[in-house]
Scaffold this motif. Structure first.
Motif, PDB file in Angstrom:
ATOM      1  N   LYS A  48       0.818  -1.196   0.000  1.00 34.51           N
ATOM      2  CA  LYS A  48       0.000   0.000   0.000  1.00 34.51           C
ATOM      3  C   LYS A  48       0.864   1.263   0.000  1.00 34.51           C
ATOM      4  CE  LYS A  48      -3.950  -2.175   2.302  1.00 34.51           C
ATOM      5  NZ  LYS A  48      -4.918  -2.070   3.419  1.00 34.51           N
ATOM      6  N   LEU A  49       0.211   2.375  -0.249  1.00 29.66           N
ATOM      7  CA  LEU A  49       0.877   3.673  -0.298  1.00 29.66           C
ATOM      8  C   LEU A  49       0.592   4.446   0.986  1.00 29.66           C
ATOM      9  CD1 LEU A  49       0.024   4.560  -4.008  1.00 29.66           C
ATOM     10  CD2 LEU A  49       2.012   3.338  -3.097  1.00 29.66           C
ATOM     11  N   HIS A  50       1.612   5.068   1.502  1.00 33.14           N
ATOM     12  CA  HIS A  50       1.567   5.691   2.824  1.00 33.14           C
ATOM     13  C   HIS A  50       1.257   7.176   2.739  1.00 33.14           C
ATOM     14  CE1 HIS A  50       3.724   7.453   6.444  1.00 33.14           C
ATOM     15  NE2 HIS A  50       2.897   6.589   7.006  1.00 33.14           N
ATOM     16  N   TYR A  51       0.534   7.671   3.711  1.00 34.18           N
ATOM     17  CA  TYR A  51       0.296   9.116   3.803  1.00 34.18           C
ATOM     18  C   TYR A  51       0.134   9.519   5.261  1.00 34.18           C
ATOM     19  CZ  TYR A  51      -4.697   7.833   4.327  1.00 34.18           C
ATOM     20  OH  TYR A  51      -5.884   7.304   4.751  1.00 34.18           O
ATOM     21  N   GLU A  83      12.248  12.319  -1.849  1.00 34.97           N
ATOM     22  CA  GLU A  83      11.805  12.970  -0.615  1.00 34.97           C
ATOM     23  C   GLU A  83      10.822  12.072   0.144  1.00 34.97           C
ATOM     24  OE1 GLU A  83      12.414  17.692  -1.521  1.00 34.97           O
ATOM     25  OE2 GLU A  83      10.409  16.862  -1.788  1.00 34.97           O
ATOM     26  N   PHE A  84      10.254  12.640   1.230  1.00 35.45           N
ATOM     27  CA  PHE A  84       9.405  11.874   2.136  1.00 35.45           C
ATOM     28  C   PHE A  84       8.560  12.861   2.930  1.00 35.45           C
ATOM     29  CE2 PHE A  84      13.738  12.583   3.466  1.00 35.45           C
ATOM     30  CZ  PHE A  84      13.609  13.247   4.671  1.00 35.45           C
ATOM     31  N   ALA A  85       7.490  12.362   3.536  1.00 34.00           N
ATOM     32  CA  ALA A  85       6.525  13.232   4.199  1.00 34.00           C
ATOM     33  C   ALA A  85       7.142  14.064   5.317  1.00 34.00           C
ATOM     34  CB  ALA A  85       5.367  12.399   4.739  1.00 34.00           C
ATOM     35  N   ALA A  86       7.996  13.460   6.129  1.00 36.34           N
ATOM     36  CA  ALA A  86       8.532  14.159   7.292  1.00 36.34           C
ATOM     37  C   ALA A  86       9.348  15.394   6.926  1.00 36.34           C
ATOM     38  CB  ALA A  86       9.395  13.202   8.121  1.00 36.34           C
ATOM     39  N   LYS A  87       9.880  15.429   5.714  1.00 40.81           N
ATOM     40  CA  LYS A  87      10.678  16.572   5.288  1.00 40.81           C
ATOM     41  C   LYS A  87       9.844  17.848   5.234  1.00 40.81           C
ATOM     42  CE  LYS A  87      13.895  18.017   1.629  1.00 40.81           C
ATOM     43  NZ  LYS A  87      14.609  17.603   0.408  1.00 40.81           N
ATOM     44  N   VAL A 102      -3.804  19.431   6.300  1.00 37.03           N
ATOM     45  CA  VAL A 102      -2.744  19.097   5.351  1.00 37.03           C
ATOM     46  C   VAL A 102      -2.668  17.588   5.177  1.00 37.03           C
ATOM     47  CG1 VAL A 102      -0.331  19.420   4.714  1.00 37.03           C
ATOM     48  CG2 VAL A 102      -1.463  21.109   6.184  1.00 37.03           C
ATOM     49  N   CYS A 103      -2.581  17.154   3.917  1.00 39.46           N
ATOM     50  CA  CYS A 103      -2.487  15.734   3.583  1.00 39.46           C
ATOM     51  C   CYS A 103      -1.228  15.519   2.752  1.00 39.46           C
ATOM     52  CB  CYS A 103      -3.713  15.295   2.789  1.00 39.46           C
ATOM     53  SG  CYS A 103      -5.294  15.629   3.618  1.00 39.46           S
ATOM     54  N   VAL A 104      -0.268  14.773   3.290  1.00 43.21           N
ATOM     55  CA  VAL A 104       1.012  14.548   2.622  1.00 43.21           C
ATOM     56  C   VAL A 104       1.063  13.107   2.128  1.00 43.21           C
ATOM     57  CG1 VAL A 104       3.498  14.882   2.749  1.00 43.21           C
ATOM     58  CG2 VAL A 104       2.003  16.112   4.341  1.00 43.21           C
ATOM     59  N   PHE A 105       1.192  12.954   0.819  1.00 43.99           N
ATOM     60  CA  PHE A 105       1.183  11.643   0.183  1.00 43.99           C
ATOM     61  C   PHE A 105       2.604  11.240  -0.189  1.00 43.99           C
ATOM     62  CE2 PHE A 105       0.617   9.155  -3.860  1.00 43.99           C
ATOM     63  CZ  PHE A 105      -0.001   8.056  -3.291  1.00 43.99           C
ATOM     64  N   GLU A 106       2.992  10.016   0.192  1.00 44.04           N
ATOM     65  CA  GLU A 106       4.314   9.512  -0.188  1.00 44.04           C
ATOM     66  C   GLU A 106       4.182   8.677  -1.461  1.00 44.04           C
ATOM     67  OE1 GLU A 106       7.043   9.529   3.753  1.00 44.04           O
ATOM     68  OE2 GLU A 106       5.868   7.697   3.477  1.00 44.04           O
ATOM     69  N   GLY A 111       9.608   6.972   1.010  1.00 40.25           N
ATOM     70  CA  GLY A 111       9.141   6.919   2.385  1.00 40.25           C
ATOM     71  C   GLY A 111       8.690   5.522   2.776  1.00 40.25           C
ATOM     72  N   TYR A 112       7.491   5.459   3.360  1.00 40.26           N
ATOM     73  CA  TYR A 112       6.940   4.185   3.824  1.00 40.26           C
ATOM     74  C   TYR A 112       6.020   3.533   2.798  1.00 40.26           C
ATOM     75  CZ  TYR A 112       8.798   4.783   8.547  1.00 40.26           C
ATOM     76  OH  TYR A 112       9.634   4.905   9.632  1.00 40.26           O
ATOM     77  N   SER A 113       5.888   4.137   1.625  1.00 40.14           N
ATOM     78  CA  SER A 113       5.041   3.542   0.591  1.00 40.14           C
ATOM     79  C   SER A 113       5.697   2.308  -0.007  1.00 40.14           C
ATOM     80  CB  SER A 113       4.758   4.570  -0.511  1.00 40.14           C
ATOM     81  OG  SER A 113       3.795   5.510  -0.081  1.00 40.14           O
ATOM     82  N   ALA A 114       4.884   1.512  -0.693  1.00 38.33           N
ATOM     83  CA  ALA A 114       5.370   0.282  -1.322  1.00 38.33           C
ATOM     84  C   ALA A 114       6.543   0.580  -2.247  1.00 38.33           C
ATOM     85  CB  ALA A 114       4.239  -0.369  -2.110  1.00 38.33           C
TER      86      ALA A 114
END
Length: 351
Positions: A48-51, A83-87, A102-106, A111-114
């Motif tokens: 899955k994809l992380h957000y 890059e990644f969400a935490a940045k 705010v919605c940050v999609f990886e 990041g933690y996405s597949a």
């Protein structure tokens, strides 16, 4: 709209004691199934994809200094290559202060996405359409939920801006406003992009699609500030520390297939027919000292959008590097004010 910027001289301490604890109190982590679309094959690997999302209502009850009492909608953030969400914690903080959830999609492979390669330093994608379909699905579901009937805006950087342009062209009514910050309308490859595309085709054709691009290297914890002349050292060092602390945030280099797909995305979003489909007002920021994406294709993109009745404005920041949000407060401040004014206006602001 003005917000108080984080003091660069006490940056790490303020992030650790003020910003991150507040964000944690309104943060929700989630996972999304990858999008499916006609002609788009199944992903190379499952997952899955992380957000992460930040709820403006929960932030409001914290009564942080400078926070607005008015809810203004939601901002979807589409991050750049490696890059990644935490940045984006600092930018999330400013959007929350201004009244936006705010919605940050990886993106896939970040990041933690597949991921589709085992090496945490490498980014690989089989088809650029996957990036566009995934972001559109995320915005139309999670983003819309957090906007709650109020405006849904897009903020994207670099690769995320190229993906964002693709979404604006294929989903012209999804977003109310869009900020493209140094978007990858065309990447810098070190050679003419037509030649880079031809070489990438050959190398992928002989089985090197998952191989690291020649001249690039895997992540290392060492940081050379000479690579970031004029940037805010406090911000750059904080970004680097996030990578050091989490292996999921150590994406660092391209594969040849990623290059091939990035160049295909670049050609697609510049097509006049595609630009003509855009209805969303756009504010495009261009860095005068950009070493990662080309300026002239950004100019052409804006001209093409406007030529067909669109509403796009280009703001050039001559003294900025590619990551405008990494620059000192003297540059970051006006940049942020223009973004918030644009998002908050009923029509295109005049800058």
């Amino acid at each position: 709209m003005r917000v108080t910027l984080i003091d660069e001289h006490d940056y790490a301490a303020q992030m650790a004691t003020k910003v991150l604890p507040a964000l944690a109190k309104c943060r929700v982590e989630g996972w999304m199934e990858p999008a499916s679309a006609p002609g788009l094959p199944a992903p190379a690997t499952s997952g899955k994809l992380h957000y992460v999302c930040y709820d403006a209502a929960k932030f409001d009850v914290l009564h942080e200094d400078g926070a607005t009492a008015a809810f203004r909608g939601a901002v979807v953030i589409s991050h750049g290559f490696t890059e990644f969400a935490a940045k984006y914690a600092e930018m999330v903080w400013y959007f929350l202060l201004a009244g936006y959830s705010v919605c940050v999609f990886e993106h896939r492979g970040h990041g933690y996405s597949a991921r589709d390669v085992a090496n945490p330093s490498l980014v690989w994608i089989d088809d650029w359409h996957r990036y566009v379909a995934d972001l559109a699905k995320f915005a139309s579901t999670v983003g819309k939920q957090y906007a709650d009937g109020f405006p849904l805006n897009l903020y994207c950087h670099s690769m995320g801006g190229g993906i964002g342009a693709g979404v604006l062209e294929t989903h012209p009514t999804l977003f109310d406003k869009a900020v493209l910050s140094c978007p990858m309308i065309a990447p810098v490859t070190g050679m003419p992009n037509w030649l880079a595309g031809a070489l990438a085709n050959v190398l992928c054709g002989v089985g090197l699609g998952r191989h690291i691009v020649f001249g690039q290297g895997e992540f290392t914890p060492e940081l050379n500030m000479a690579d970031h002349p004029g940037a805010s050292e406090a911000r750059v060092r904080w970004f680097q520390q996030q990578r050091i602390d989490d292996v999921h945030q150590q994406t660092y280099a391209a594969t040849f297939e990623w290059v091939r797909q990035a160049l295909r995305l670049s050609r697609a979003v510049q097509r006049p027919q595609a630009c003509a489909e855009i209805e969303t007002p756009i504010l495009l920021f261009q860095a005068g000292r950009d070493m990662w994406v080309l300026n002239e294709p950004q100019n052409r993109f804006v001209n093409e959008v406007n030529a067909d009745g669109g509403d796009a404005r280009l703001v050039r920041i001559d003294d900025s590097l590619h990551e405008i949000f990494s620059m000192p407060n003297v540059i970051l401040g006006p940049y942020l004010e223009q973004i918030l004014t644009f998002f908050g206006s009923s029509e295109m602001a005049q800058f």
